[in-house]
Write a protein that holds these residues in place. Structure first.
Motif, mmCIF file in Angstrom:
data_model
loop_
_atom_site.group_PDB
_atom_site.id
_atom_site.type_symbol
_atom_site.label_atom_id
_atom_site.label_comp_id
_atom_site.label_asym_id
_atom_site.label_seq_id
_atom_site.Cartn_x
_atom_site.Cartn_y
_atom_site.Cartn_z
ATOM 1 N N ASP A 123 -9.511 -50.059 -9.401
ATOM 2 C CA ASP A 123 -8.305 -50.313 -10.198
ATOM 3 C C ASP A 123 -8.540 -51.302 -11.342
ATOM 4 O O ASP A 123 -7.983 -51.145 -12.419
ATOM 5 C CB ASP A 123 -7.187 -50.852 -9.300
ATOM 6 N N ALA A 124 -9.338 -52.322 -11.103
ATOM 7 C CA ALA A 124 -9.529 -53.360 -12.131
ATOM 8 C C ALA A 124 -10.573 -52.962 -13.173
ATOM 9 O O ALA A 124 -10.786 -53.685 -14.143
ATOM 10 C CB ALA A 124 -9.931 -54.675 -11.470
ATOM 11 N N ASP A 125 -11.228 -51.828 -12.972
ATOM 12 C CA ASP A 125 -12.217 -51.362 -13.945
ATOM 13 C C ASP A 125 -11.517 -50.741 -15.159
ATOM 14 O O ASP A 125 -10.317 -50.511 -15.144
ATOM 15 C CB ASP A 125 -13.150 -50.335 -13.290
ATOM 16 N N TRP A 126 -12.310 -50.471 -16.174
ATOM 17 C CA TRP A 126 -11.773 -49.891 -17.419
ATOM 18 C C TRP A 126 -12.469 -48.580 -17.733
ATOM 19 O O TRP A 126 -13.643 -48.385 -17.388
ATOM 20 C CB TRP A 126 -12.023 -50.842 -18.600
ATOM 21 N N MET A 127 -11.741 -47.712 -18.422
ATOM 22 C CA MET A 127 -12.305 -46.451 -18.901
ATOM 23 C C MET A 127 -12.028 -46.329 -20.403
ATOM 24 O O MET A 127 -10.942 -46.680 -20.857
ATOM 25 C CB MET A 127 -11.639 -45.295 -18.149
ATOM 26 N N PHE A 128 -13.016 -45.855 -21.153
ATOM 27 C CA PHE A 128 -12.808 -45.589 -22.585
ATOM 28 C C PHE A 128 -13.091 -44.116 -22.871
ATOM 29 O O PHE A 128 -14.244 -43.714 -23.033
ATOM 30 C CB PHE A 128 -13.671 -46.530 -23.437
ATOM 31 N N PRO A 129 -12.048 -43.309 -22.919
ATOM 32 C CA PRO A 129 -12.196 -41.855 -23.044
ATOM 33 C C PRO A 129 -12.166 -41.363 -24.494
ATOM 34 O O PRO A 129 -11.813 -42.097 -25.414
ATOM 35 C CB PRO A 129 -10.951 -41.346 -22.311
ATOM 36 N N THR A 130 -12.527 -40.090 -24.667
ATOM 37 C CA THR A 130 -12.392 -39.418 -25.968
ATOM 38 C C THR A 130 -11.171 -38.500 -25.928
ATOM 39 O O THR A 130 -10.512 -38.369 -24.900
ATOM 40 C CB THR A 130 -13.615 -38.535 -26.275
ATOM 41 N N TYR A 131 -10.965 -37.819 -27.037
ATOM 42 C CA TYR A 131 -9.840 -36.890 -27.145
ATOM 43 C C TYR A 131 -9.942 -35.739 -26.148
ATOM 44 O O TYR A 131 -8.949 -35.086 -25.850
ATOM 45 C CB TYR A 131 -9.746 -36.333 -28.576
ATOM 46 N N ARG A 132 -11.139 -35.420 -25.650
ATOM 47 C CA ARG A 132 -11.259 -34.285 -24.727
ATOM 48 C C ARG A 132 -11.125 -34.719 -23.268
ATOM 49 O O ARG A 132 -11.304 -33.920 -22.353
ATOM 50 C CB ARG A 132 -12.600 -33.553 -24.936
ATOM 51 N N ASP A 133 -10.795 -35.982 -23.031
ATOM 52 C CA ASP A 133 -10.834 -36.504 -21.670
ATOM 53 C C ASP A 133 -9.454 -36.728 -21.051
ATOM 54 O O ASP A 133 -9.274 -37.606 -20.198
ATOM 55 C CB ASP A 133 -11.658 -37.801 -21.649
ATOM 56 N N VAL A 183 -14.985 -55.171 -23.909
ATOM 57 C CA VAL A 183 -14.167 -55.427 -22.718
ATOM 58 C C VAL A 183 -15.055 -55.939 -21.584
ATOM 59 O O VAL A 183 -14.728 -56.908 -20.887
ATOM 60 C CB VAL A 183 -13.404 -54.147 -22.294
ATOM 61 N N ALA A 184 -16.220 -55.312 -21.413
ATOM 62 C CA ALA A 184 -17.141 -55.739 -20.359
ATOM 63 C C ALA A 184 -17.681 -57.147 -20.635
ATOM 64 O O ALA A 184 -17.802 -57.966 -19.724
ATOM 65 C CB ALA A 184 -18.302 -54.743 -20.251
ATOM 66 N N HIS A 185 -17.957 -57.420 -21.898
ATOM 67 C CA HIS A 185 -18.493 -58.733 -22.261
ATOM 68 C C HIS A 185 -17.478 -59.842 -21.965
ATOM 69 O O HIS A 185 -17.805 -60.875 -21.385
ATOM 70 C CB HIS A 185 -18.875 -58.735 -23.748
ATOM 71 N N GLY A 191 -16.407 -64.293 -15.672
ATOM 72 C CA GLY A 191 -16.878 -64.217 -14.297
ATOM 73 C C GLY A 191 -16.181 -63.152 -13.474
ATOM 74 O O GLY A 191 -16.193 -63.208 -12.242
ATOM 75 N N GLU A 192 -15.579 -62.166 -14.127
ATOM 76 C CA GLU A 192 -14.923 -61.076 -13.401
ATOM 77 C C GLU A 192 -15.935 -59.956 -13.146
ATOM 78 O O GLU A 192 -16.886 -59.799 -13.898
ATOM 79 C CB GLU A 192 -13.738 -60.544 -14.221
ATOM 80 N N ASP A 193 -15.715 -59.152 -12.097
ATOM 81 C CA ASP A 193 -16.715 -58.126 -11.775
ATOM 82 C C ASP A 193 -16.279 -56.729 -12.244
ATOM 83 O O ASP A 193 -16.631 -55.722 -11.652
ATOM 84 C CB ASP A 193 -17.053 -58.134 -10.278
ATOM 85 N N THR A 194 -15.565 -56.705 -13.359
ATOM 86 C CA THR A 194 -15.105 -55.447 -13.958
ATOM 87 C C THR A 194 -16.281 -54.548 -14.365
ATOM 88 O O THR A 194 -17.255 -55.033 -14.935
ATOM 89 C CB THR A 194 -14.301 -55.770 -15.234
ATOM 90 N N VAL A 195 -16.167 -53.262 -14.073
ATOM 91 C CA VAL A 195 -17.107 -52.278 -14.601
ATOM 92 C C VAL A 195 -16.367 -51.426 -15.625
ATOM 93 O O VAL A 195 -15.180 -51.133 -15.456
ATOM 94 C CB VAL A 195 -17.669 -51.385 -13.466
ATOM 95 N N VAL A 196 -17.041 -51.055 -16.694
ATOM 96 C CA VAL A 196 -16.409 -50.248 -17.744
ATOM 97 C C VAL A 196 -17.166 -48.936 -17.886
ATOM 98 O O VAL A 196 -18.399 -48.934 -18.002
ATOM 99 C CB VAL A 196 -16.387 -51.004 -19.090
ATOM 100 N N LEU A 197 -16.443 -47.833 -17.853
ATOM 101 C CA LEU A 197 -17.059 -46.517 -18.059
ATOM 102 C C LEU A 197 -16.663 -46.014 -19.440
ATOM 103 O O LEU A 197 -15.487 -45.936 -19.775
ATOM 104 C CB LEU A 197 -16.606 -45.535 -16.976
ATOM 105 N N SER B 2 -19.531 -69.259 -16.656
ATOM 106 C CA SER B 2 -18.837 -70.431 -17.181
ATOM 107 C C SER B 2 -17.380 -70.456 -16.751
ATOM 108 O O SER B 2 -16.635 -69.524 -17.003
ATOM 109 C CB SER B 2 -18.889 -70.422 -18.701
ATOM 110 N N PRO B 3 -16.965 -71.520 -16.106
ATOM 111 C CA PRO B 3 -15.565 -71.630 -15.733
ATOM 112 C C PRO B 3 -14.710 -72.023 -16.928
ATOM 113 O O PRO B 3 -13.505 -72.063 -16.844
ATOM 114 C CB PRO B 3 -15.583 -72.743 -14.671
ATOM 115 N N THR B 4 -15.359 -72.334 -18.052
ATOM 116 C CA THR B 4 -14.591 -72.850 -19.183
ATOM 117 C C THR B 4 -14.000 -71.725 -20.036
ATOM 118 O O THR B 4 -13.216 -71.968 -20.924
ATOM 119 C CB THR B 4 -15.486 -73.708 -20.088
ATOM 120 N N ILE B 5 -14.389 -70.483 -19.754
ATOM 121 C CA ILE B 5 -13.877 -69.400 -20.588
ATOM 122 C C ILE B 5 -12.700 -68.727 -19.888
ATOM 123 O O ILE B 5 -12.814 -68.279 -18.758
ATOM 124 C CB ILE B 5 -14.977 -68.378 -20.897
ATOM 125 N N THR B 6 -11.600 -68.707 -20.563
ATOM 126 C CA THR B 6 -10.397 -68.133 -19.970
ATOM 127 C C THR B 6 -9.773 -67.160 -20.950
ATOM 128 O O THR B 6 -10.186 -67.053 -22.096
ATOM 129 C CB THR B 6 -9.374 -69.232 -19.645
#
Lengths: 409, 370
Positions: A123-133, A183-185, A191-197, B2-6
């Motif tokens: 749920d917390a992941d992201w998707m970046f689709p095209t017009y055909r998706d 978005v992934a960066h 420090g979040e563990d989001t995956v982006v497709l 880094s905990p400083t980035i929000t």
């Protein structure tokens, strides 16, 4: 194993961390980093076009490229989404023929890719689709009518990307891959563990942003999965005119990331490969490139004539590899799907088709003042002036037509 | 990690608690009190540092902005102060820089990115026009893109080809982009802080020939005013400045042309002619009120810009003023702009750039005799 001994930035701790994380990830497989990055010698296929599970030794795997067959519940859920996806494609194409929608780029034949791309994410992941998706976006859980708004003609997008964690279906090819990287960066910095497709097609791999996105993701070691649906045509131009690489998945190694190619009409193999890719990315082993070998069964859109550039024999050949019938046979043979189950799933597909027919047949009133509302966070004096001009024009039109009606009485 | 980035506290909803506006005082401690000679480069650098102190979602990235501090040193010291996660070098790819910034802004950050030179920003044009400008509109306002694209622009530095373009008209023409361009050291600080605070994407055009211009400026006072001004809603956006008051004719200029216009006004004063100089400051949104009030008062106007005149910001200004001030005009509005030629080689740029004499000639042509 060092993969970048000659060009390690002297001060960049992030590059060192990236290298270590990748090396650590590869250690688990007991192979070299190069062998990890290069796709397996053959595409990964688990269920053949006749719906038979292929013996493990023949699935195209080799050390470091073994994939367990996903669980039965996941496969049944995937089959349901395949049936719904096929119905969505065919319903939308019908709505275009009826003049209810301007255009629909159908993913008929690519439903296995569409379904797997959504089901591999949390749920917390992201998707970046095209017009055909569109089917992938719906499979992710976005309201079908909101998804189709882009083709209904009342606005350029119908859902809230932040709420759905799905970028607006993107038209300029591969530009959205960079948004996926961003978005992934941002998630990684917090420090979040989001995956982006991030999704694109075979033709799109020729674009400059494809290169920039893969390189940025690799250099910053970001959890992005680049999912290329190689459907063999960019409108009319065949793959041979886009690339002479051994496969599109082989492009990964040039960026220092892992690539894999998979039968794009085999949802079992797709889920197996994407599930592992998501897991690796989430664990910090960096981006991956997955190429799905599939086929666009219909023309680019209703405005296209595919008989001008491809043989019907080729289309027929791919019809025999259909992802939906293949999965139905497999699940039926395994005793996981019976007639009752099939009926139940078809009813669900019908319900979504009805939702689409109702939602897209509706004449949605457009508000001309909406033109000015979302250009900036607040309208500029110039936009206020133009908004007032349009309001005045419309008020005068309304007054004129009501006085015409008075005169007619 | 880094905990400083929000997450940015203002844009795109998902708010995290820790914005540290108070930390801005850390930068202040090293400065001398009161007005000091300050370069435009220093003012911009201080604005970046203060914004990064104030909000941990502000990130700076681009080419050579890290260790080197930027080819113009505008990002000097930021990596040392804020670490490689907040100010960093990217691979050498402008579309990648802008596209990644779009994704970061979608996901709660306030990226401030540098395009190294005006003409080097062109590879990013598709991202800027198709996404930066349209994302808010396309999503019916659901997605905000609080990002700043800093572009050193303009000539007058003897630069080689591709280093001296005045590219502001491309961005000003694109609906959905705000375009700021400071012409004073104080505005360099003020307007960059406001651009970073803005929830809309801002193309921030920095007149590169003015980077080493010094003014007497009190950065501490500007910092204090920024904090108060933001809370009081007093901003530079859409507010032109009267850079020099006058009564006989109005010179309308922005960015690098403002000092040229001021020099022309000074020269005209010696000949007994009082010229008012308007500094446009934000091209988008444009301050029609201030510009038109001046032209209605003087009845005569010359628009000055380095960019080619054809289909440009200067043509837009002439059209707007003419539409609004026609009956106050004693003469057609004149323009002094770059010629419609590619920006010339260093030994030829003096013939291309608007200069004091060319401006005074245009003023002389404004039908003074009864």
């Amino acid at each position: 194993m060092t993969i970048s001994a000659d060009h390690t930035a002297p001060h960049s701790t992030s590059t060192e961390a990236a290298e270590n994380a990748l090396t650590e990830a590869v250690k688990k497989f007991g192979i070299t980093v190069e062998d990890y990055m290069l796709p397996a010698r053959h595409q990964i296929q688990m269920v053949d076009p006749d719906g038979r599970l292929i013996p493990e030794s023949e699935q195209g795997t080799q050390p470091g490229h073994e994939y367990p067959v996903p669980g039965d519940d996941e496969l049944l859920a995937a089959y349901e989404r395949l049936v719904v996806g096929r119905r969505v494609n065919d319903q939308n194409s019908a709505l275009v023929r009826q003049g209810r929608m301007a255009v629909y780029p159908s993913s008929h034949g690519q439903e296995a890719c569409q379904v797997a791309a959504a089901l591999c994410l949390s749920d917390a992941d992201w998707m970046f689709p095209t017009y055909r998706d569109a089917v992938a976006v719906m499979t992710r859980g976005v309201d079908p009518v909101q998804v189709m708004t882009i083709f209904r003609g009342d606005w350029h997008g119908g859902y809230d990307p932040l709420q759905c964690k799905v970028g607006i279906q993107c038209t300029p090819l591969t530009t959205q891959l960079l948004h996926a990287v961003g978005v992934a960066h941002a998630a990684k910095l917090r420090g979040e563990d989001t995956v982006v497709l991030a999704m694109c097609g075979d033709g799109a791999t020729s674009e400059g942003d494809f290169h920039e996105a893969l390189n940025f993701a690799a250099v910053f070691h970001l959890p992005v999965i680049f999912f290329v649906q190689n459907n063999k045509y960019a409108i009319s131009v065949p793959l041979a005119h886009q690339s002479v690489a051994p496969s599109l998945a082989h492009k990964a190694v040039g960026y220092g990331m892992a690539g894999e190619r998979v039968d794009g009409n085999d949802v079992v193999a797709l889920l197996a490969v994407l599930d592992r890719a998501v897991k690796l990315a989430r664990e910090g082993s960096g981006p991956l490139l997955v190429e799905a070998n599939t086929y666009r069964m219909q023309a680019h859109t209703n405005a296209d004539d595919d008989t001008r550039y491809r043989e019907s024999a080729e289309v027929a050949e791919w019809r025999a590899k259909d992802p939906v019938t293949r999965m139905r046979t497999y699940l039926t043979d395994r005793g996981l799907l019976d007639d009752d189950g099939e009926v139940r799933i078809r009813e669900k597909a019908e319900a979504v088709a009805t939702q689409l027919r109702d939602g897209l047949s509706e004449d949605v009133a457009v508000d001309p003042q909406e033109l000015f509302r979302h250009v900036f966070s607040a309208p500029t004096p110039q936009l206020k002036e133009q908004s007032a001009m349009l309001a005045d024009e419309l008020a005068r039109d309304a007054a004129a037509s009501s006085s015409d009606q008075e005169a007619a009485k | 990690m880094s905990p400083t980035i929000t997450t940015s506290s203002e844009a795109n909803g998902n708010v995290s608690a820790a914005t540290a506006r108070a930390a801005a005082s850390a930068a202040a401690s090293a400065e001398a009190a009161g007005p000091q000679p300050v370069t435009m480069a220093k003012a911009l650098n201080t604005a970046l540092a203060d914004a990064m102190h104030a909000d941990s979602s502000v990130l700076v990235f681009g080419e050579d902005v890290g260790m080197l501090g930027g080819v113009f040193r505008i990002t000097d010291g930021l990596t040392a102060t804020f670490g490689e996660q907040r100010c960093f070098d990217t691979p050498l790819a402008e579309s990648g820089i802008v596209g990644m910034a779009v994704g970061m802004a979608i996901n709660g950050m306030r990226p401030v990115i540098e395009m190294q030179f005006d003409a080097f920003a062109y590879p990013a044009f598709e991202q800027i026009v198709s996404h930066v400008a349209k994302m808010h509109n396309r999503t019916k306002g659901a997605v905000k893109l609080p990002m700043v694209i800093r572009i050193p622009y303009g000539g007058g530095i003897g630069g080689v080809e591709h280093h001296c373009d005045s590219s502001e008209s491309y961005y000003a023409h694109t609906a959905g982009l705000k375009v700021y361009t400071p012409a004073t050291v104080a505005d360099g600080y003020r307007m960059l802080r406001e651009a970073i605070d803005s929830d809309d994407p801002v193309v921030f055009m920095e007149p590169k020939k003015m980077y080493w211009t010094k003014d007497s400026v009190d950065l501490g006072e500007l910092r204090r005013l920024h904090t108060e001004g933001t809370t009081a809603g007093r901003t530079s956006e859409g507010r032109a400045a009267v850079a020099r008051p006058g009564t006989d004719a109005t010179l309308i200029a922005y960015g690098p042309s403002v000092p040229t216009a001021l020099a022309a006004a000074e020269a005209a004063a010696l000949e007994g002619r009082s010229l008012e100089v308007i500094d446009v400051r934000t091209i988008v949104p444009f301050d029609d009120d201030t510009v038109c009030a001046s032209v209605r008062k003087t009845g005569r106007a010359v628009v000055i810009a380095e960019a080619h005149g054809f289909a440009s910001v200067s043509s837009e200004i002439v059209a707007r003023v003419q539409e609004r001030c026609f009956h106050y005009l004693a003469a057609p509005i004149r323009r002094v702009t770059g010629f419609d030629v590619p920006y010339p080689a260093p030994k030829l740029e003096k013939y291309y750039l608007p200069g004091v004499d060319r401006i005074l000639d245009a003023v002389d042509d404004l039908q003074w005799e009864n």
